[in-house]
Design a protein around this motif. Structure first.
Motif, PDB file in Angstrom:
ATOM      1  N   LYS A 128       0.722  -1.331   0.315  1.00 51.14           N
ATOM      2  CA  LYS A 128      -0.048  -0.259  -0.034  1.00 51.14           C
ATOM      3  C   LYS A 128       1.315   1.074  -0.065  1.00 51.14           C
ATOM      4  O   LYS A 128       1.922   1.478   0.738  1.00 51.14           O
TER       5      LYS A 128
ATOM      6  N   THR B 233       1.352   1.331  15.143  1.00 48.07           N
ATOM      7  CA  THR B 233       0.515   0.399  14.191  1.00 48.07           C
ATOM      8  C   THR B 233       1.432   0.368  13.625  1.00 48.07           C
ATOM      9  O   THR B 233       0.639  -0.531  11.966  1.00 48.07           O
TER      10      THR B 233
ATOM     11  N   THR C  49       2.160   1.861  10.614  1.00 45.39           N
ATOM     12  CA  THR C  49       1.931   2.930   9.646  1.00 45.39           C
ATOM     13  C   THR C  49       3.247   3.551   8.224  1.00 45.39           C
ATOM     14  O   THR C  49       3.619   4.545   9.097  1.00 45.39           O
TER      15      THR C  49
ATOM     16  N   LYS D 111      -6.130   2.635  11.726  1.00 40.80           N
ATOM     17  CA  LYS D 111      -6.597   1.250  11.786  1.00 40.80           C
ATOM     18  C   LYS D 111      -8.078   1.125  10.373  1.00 40.80           C
ATOM     19  O   LYS D 111      -8.023   0.624   9.640  1.00 40.80           O
ATOM     20  N   GLN D 112      -8.381   2.149  10.582  1.00 43.74           N
ATOM     21  CA  GLN D 112      -9.597   2.600  10.207  1.00 43.74           C
ATOM     22  C   GLN D 112      -9.363   3.289   8.702  1.00 43.74           C
ATOM     23  O   GLN D 112      -9.816   2.378   7.593  1.00 43.74           O
TER      24      GLN D 112
ATOM     25  N   ALA E  64      -6.630   2.173   7.190  1.00 47.12           N
ATOM     26  CA  ALA E  64      -5.726   1.385   6.466  1.00 47.12           C
ATOM     27  C   ALA E  64      -6.838  -0.324   5.554  1.00 47.12           C
ATOM     28  O   ALA E  64      -6.055  -0.753   5.107  1.00 47.12           O
ATOM     29  N   ASP E  65      -7.724   0.327   6.362  1.00 48.60           N
ATOM     30  CA  ASP E  65      -8.681  -0.774   6.040  1.00 48.60           C
ATOM     31  C   ASP E  65      -9.729  -0.396   4.538  1.00 48.60           C
ATOM     32  O   ASP E  65     -11.373  -1.454   4.292  1.00 48.60           O
TER      33      ASP E  65
END
Length: 217
Positions: free
Chosen positions: A5, A35, A37, A210-211, A213-214
């Motif tokens: 990603k 996380t 990220t 997290k939201q 990433a989804d």
């Protein structure tokens, strides 16, 4: 083979003299770390108090006048910020003599540092200069010293401030953010479309990350 990603694009609109900006970034940085990220951070200027004189103003008096609060209110708010900062790893050094300053020159220097890939480093150094060292971030000598401390050219830093070469760039950037709906700082925009205002706390930032990433790209 699954394609990696893209790094999360994070645009942060903030001001050097905004305590919640220092807190919010520290919280976000911890959330990004926890996380794991991948991300790219881009800073954008905002002037909380563009009419502040070069010599600054006493922070307590400034807040009391701006928001109509009492000295006790300011003291309690300062205690909350100090606690929130400490929890996020940023150690404010507030005193009764603590002052707030004009940041127009600081934003010009940050723009210059960005051209050399050092804007993020200078931003963090200026937070410390203001909130920990209690120095005047409107002063060209102070700003040049901070730039030199992170390895930038001190003479050129002084020249950038002296000739005000990025004055119009900063004015236009501040105006652009306001036109995009930014009314307070910190304002964090994820991937150019998800705006989050205020210091959210590490857990809330982790949930946001997290939201994101989804979400499908």
């Amino acid at each position: 083979m699954e394609q990696a990603k893209k790094p999360l694009q994070i645009d942060i609109v903030s001001d050097v003299v905004c305590p919640w900006c220092a807190i919010g970034y520290s919280q976000l940085a911890e959330a990004l770390k926890q996380t794991n990220t991948p991300h790219e951070i881009h800073w954008h200027p905002f002037e909380l108090n563009p009419n502040t004189p070069h010599e600054g103003r006493n922070y307590r008096e400034h807040i009391m006048e701006k928001y109509g609060t009492t000295a006790e209110d300011v003291k309690e708010n300062r205690a909350r910020m100090t606690a929130a900062g400490a929890e996020a790893g940023f150690n404010f050094q507030f005193t009764d003599e603590f002052r707030t300053y004009n940041t127009f020159n600081a934003h010009q220097l940050l723009h210059w540092a960005d051209q050399q890939g050092r804007m993020h480093d200078l931003k963090q150094a200026l937070f410390v200069t203001h909130f920990v060292d209690n120095k005047n971030v409107a002063d060209s000598t102070v700003l040049a010293d901070v730039a030199a401390d992170i390895g930038l050219d001190r003479v050129e830093a002084l020249a950038v401030i002296a000739d005000q070469r990025f004055a119009n760039v900063i004015r236009e950037a501040v105006q652009h953010s306001k036109q995009q709906g930014v009314q307070s700082v910190p304002s964090v925009i994820f991937n150019g479309r998800h705006l989050v205002s205020g210091a959210q706390g590490v857990e809330n930032y982790k949930n946001i990350l997290k939201q994101l990433a989804d979400m499908p790209e």
